[in-house]
Enzyme design. Structure first.
Site, PDB file in Angstrom:
ATOM      1  N   TYR A  15      48.018  27.232  42.604  1.00  0.00           N
ATOM      2  CA  TYR A  15      47.921  28.677  42.334  1.00  0.00           C
ATOM      3  C   TYR A  15      47.875  29.433  43.657  1.00  0.00           C
ATOM      4  O   TYR A  15      48.644  30.372  43.882  1.00  0.00           O
ATOM      5  CB  TYR A  15      46.670  28.987  41.497  1.00  0.00           C
ATOM      6  CG  TYR A  15      46.240  30.431  41.605  1.00  0.00           C
ATOM      7  CD1 TYR A  15      45.193  30.800  42.444  1.00  0.00           C
ATOM      8  CD2 TYR A  15      46.924  31.430  40.921  1.00  0.00           C
ATOM      9  CE1 TYR A  15      44.831  32.122  42.579  1.00  0.00           C
ATOM     10  CE2 TYR A  15      46.567  32.760  41.057  1.00  0.00           C
ATOM     11  CZ  TYR A  15      45.514  33.090  41.897  1.00  0.00           C
ATOM     12  OH  TYR A  15      45.166  34.416  42.043  1.00  0.00           O
ATOM     13  N   SER A  55      45.492  37.135  46.772  1.00  0.00           N
ATOM     14  CA  SER A  55      44.154  36.569  46.550  1.00  0.00           C
ATOM     15  C   SER A  55      43.594  36.017  47.845  1.00  0.00           C
ATOM     16  O   SER A  55      44.330  35.527  48.699  1.00  0.00           O
ATOM     17  CB  SER A  55      44.257  35.436  45.522  1.00  0.00           C
ATOM     18  OG  SER A  55      43.078  34.667  45.501  1.00  0.00           O
ATOM     19  N   LYS A 114      50.576  32.231  45.608  1.00  0.00           N
ATOM     20  CA  LYS A 114      50.247  33.555  46.167  1.00  0.00           C
ATOM     21  C   LYS A 114      50.672  33.609  47.637  1.00  0.00           C
ATOM     22  O   LYS A 114      51.229  34.594  48.113  1.00  0.00           O
ATOM     23  CB  LYS A 114      48.743  33.824  46.040  1.00  0.00           C
ATOM     24  CG  LYS A 114      48.258  34.049  44.622  1.00  0.00           C
ATOM     25  CD  LYS A 114      48.858  35.315  44.011  1.00  0.00           C
ATOM     26  CE  LYS A 114      48.280  35.613  42.638  1.00  0.00           C
ATOM     27  NZ  LYS A 114      48.870  36.820  42.016  1.00  0.00           N
TER      28      LYS A 114
HETATM   29  C1  WQD Z   1      32.473  31.322  42.124  1.00  0.00           C
HETATM   30  C2  WQD Z   1      31.253  30.483  42.484  1.00  0.00           C
HETATM   31  C3  WQD Z   1      31.519  28.151  42.010  1.00  0.00           C
HETATM   32  C4  WQD Z   1      31.694  28.670  37.641  1.00  0.00           C
HETATM   33  C5  WQD Z   1      38.407  31.792  41.982  1.00  0.00           C
HETATM   34  C6  WQD Z   1      39.789  31.540  42.459  1.00  0.00           C
HETATM   35  C7  WQD Z   1      40.262  32.719  43.256  1.00  0.00           C
HETATM   36  C8  WQD Z   1      40.091  34.004  42.484  1.00  0.00           C
HETATM   37  C9  WQD Z   1      38.670  34.173  42.009  1.00  0.00           C
HETATM   38  C10 WQD Z   1      42.197  34.555  41.482  1.00  0.00           C
HETATM   39  C11 WQD Z   1      31.613  29.151  43.148  1.00  0.00           C
HETATM   40  C12 WQD Z   1      30.424  28.758  41.145  1.00  0.00           C
HETATM   41  C13 WQD Z   1      31.616  28.901  39.002  1.00  0.00           C
HETATM   42  C14 WQD Z   1      30.653  27.974  36.998  1.00  0.00           C
HETATM   43  C15 WQD Z   1      29.502  27.776  39.094  1.00  0.00           C
HETATM   44  N1  WQD Z   1      40.955  34.056  41.366  1.00  0.00           N
HETATM   45  N2  WQD Z   1      30.537  28.462  39.700  1.00  0.00           N
HETATM   46  N3  WQD Z   1      29.589  27.553  37.750  1.00  0.00           N
HETATM   47  O1  WQD Z   1      36.286  29.677  42.754  1.00  0.00           O
HETATM   48  O2  WQD Z   1      35.345  31.570  44.189  1.00  0.00           O
HETATM   49  O3  WQD Z   1      37.538  31.870  43.071  1.00  0.00           O
HETATM   50  O4  WQD Z   1      38.357  32.995  41.241  1.00  0.00           O
HETATM   51  O5  WQD Z   1      42.691  35.103  42.429  1.00  0.00           O
HETATM   52  O6  WQD Z   1      41.630  32.504  43.518  1.00  0.00           O
HETATM   53  O7  WQD Z   1      39.751  30.425  43.324  1.00  0.00           O
HETATM   54  O8  WQD Z   1      35.482  31.848  41.715  1.00  0.00           O
HETATM   55  O9  WQD Z   1      34.058  32.319  39.773  1.00  0.00           O
HETATM   56  O10 WQD Z   1      35.300  30.114  39.846  1.00  0.00           O
HETATM   57  O11 WQD Z   1      33.366  30.489  41.381  1.00  0.00           O
HETATM   58  O12 WQD Z   1      28.523  27.396  39.744  1.00  0.00           O
HETATM   59  O13 WQD Z   1      30.659  27.712  35.754  1.00  0.00           O
HETATM   60  O14 WQD Z   1      30.563  30.142  41.294  1.00  0.00           O
HETATM   61  O15 WQD Z   1      31.154  26.854  42.475  1.00  0.00           O
HETATM   62  O16 WQD Z   1      30.617  28.865  44.114  1.00  0.00           O
HETATM   63  P1  WQD Z   1      36.106  31.138  43.000  1.00  0.00           P
HETATM   64  P2  WQD Z   1      34.574  31.187  40.586  1.00  0.00           P
END
Ligand code: WQD
Length: 338
Positions: A149, A124, A153
């Site tokens: 997490y 990741s 990885k």
């Molecule tokens: C994306 C953007 C949030 C939800 C995570 C893990 C990473 C990988 C992918 C496994 C950010 C914003 C999110 C919401 C929002 N997973 N957001 N409202 O955090 O980039 O990555 O998932 O490998 O390891 O860390 O993905 O989709 O949670 O967030 O505004 O309800 O959307 O702040 O900017 P992230 P995400």
């Protein structure tokens, strides 16, 4: 000549299994359904007309996994199985370490016992920690993960690095995913998070289908073009094809390779919301809230190495992913539950 896919009924695993079957690979799945459902196997059959052999086993269960290696002629492994909730990992670090690292060590032990040399590992972009620049390259610094997490990885990447050093005949591909979204065009398989979605796209689709009232946008004061977080959203079908490209790469180049699987393009939260609304002609109400702890301003890939060395690059775009995510959700408002 079977490919063992651990976690093969999960979101990325199931899309990769479909691609493998459609390319006539012989597929064996091991999964304990901790974050997936048996219905996924029926959907894979509906899409491909094929039934991969399936064993409901926890990859941490050495004796159980040994029976699979004894029964099947495994030549390659794609290792998806693992717990993946960033939030949950901060509450249950011990579980994440024992499960994610323990399962990987058990798998490697049995690979050696049965002389299986090829493994593709689901890593990741989170291993890059808090990036001080973008786009991210594979030789950029890793570490400084903001959650257990991500640490698991990172630790598994180190384990594989030492495996490659100790066993010159091991062929190892580490794939660093950025943000997987989208679903198979059939709408039969897709992302089915348990409980309240942590990730952005499944939350958007649950708002669109009426399961959630509105989207909470976590922060609008980031150093980005519109103040909301920027990420590299890659269609899960492209992600799946990246795994087949890695399998082919292992056949031609022994040793350890590491690739970013991303599009190379950053998209903000509001960009994604707008793209979703436009692609599907649906309003997604949202409220701007405080930042989510641990989030970074920007995180997107330099994906050129995967193209140079594997000939792989993402072919689908944000609009395709918004359309396909909605097609999955509107046809499966309760996910895989009836
Ligand atoms: C994306 C953007 C949030 C939800 C995570 C893990 C990473 C990988 C992918 C496994 C950010 C914003 C999110 C919401 C929002 N997973 N957001 N409202 O955090 O980039 O990555 O998932 O490998 O390891 O860390 O993905 O989709 O949670 O967030 O505004 O309800 O959307 O702040 O900017 P992230 P995400």
């Amino acid at each position: 000549m079977a490919v063992l896919v651990t976690g093969g009924t999960g979101y990325i695993g199931s899309h990769t299994v479909v691609d493998l079957l459609e390319h006539n690979y012989d597929v064996v799945i091991v999964d304990n359904y901790v974050n997936s459902k048996p219905e996924v196997l029926n959907r894979i059959f509906k899409i491909t007309g094929k039934k991969p052999r399936f064993y409901e086993i926890d990859v941490c269960n050495e004796q159980g996994l040994r029976t699979v290696f004894e029964k099947e002629k495994i030549t390659d492994v794609i290792h998806f199985a693992g717990l993946k909730s960033v939030g949950e990992s901060t509450q249950k670090p011990g579980l994440y370490y024992s499960n994610n690292i323990g399962s990987s060590l058990t798998l490697l032990k049995l690979m050696h016992e049965f002389n299986v040399k090829n493994i593709v590992f689901s890593s990741s972009a989170t291993v890059y920690g808090v990036p001080d620049h973008v786009p991210l390259k594979e030789d950029d610094n890793i570490g400084g993960c903001t959650n257990p997490y991500g640490e698991t990885k990172l630790d598994i990447e180190y384990i594989l690095k030492y495996e490659a050093e100790q066993h010159k005949d091991m062929n190892i591909a580490i794939l660093r995913y950025f943000n997987p979204i989208g679903a198979h065009k059939s709408g039969l398989i897709g992302e089915d998070p348990q409980g309240i979605p942590n990730n952005l796209m499944p939350y958007i689709t649950q708002v669109a289908v009426g399961k959630r009232d509105h989207l909470n946008v976590f922060g609008s004061d980031y150093k980005t073009h519109d103040g909301t977080g920027v990420r590299d959203y890659i269609h899960v079908v492209d992600l799946a094809s990246g795994h087949l490209a890695a399998l082919r790469k292992l056949e031609e180049k022994p040793g350890l390779v590491i690739y970013n699987l991303g599009t190379g393009t950053g998209t903000s939260v509001l960009d994604l919301v707008n793209a979703f609304e436009k692609a599907n002609n649906i309003k997604v109400p949202y409220v701007i809230c405080d930042r989510r702890p641990g989030d970074v301003d920007e995180n997107y890939a330099d994906a050129t190495k995967a193209f140079k060395e594997m000939g792989w690059k993402a072919k689908l775009n944000i609009v395709d992913a918004c359309r396909d995510s909605w097609n999955w959700q509107k046809n499966n408002p309760k996910g895989y539950d009836k």
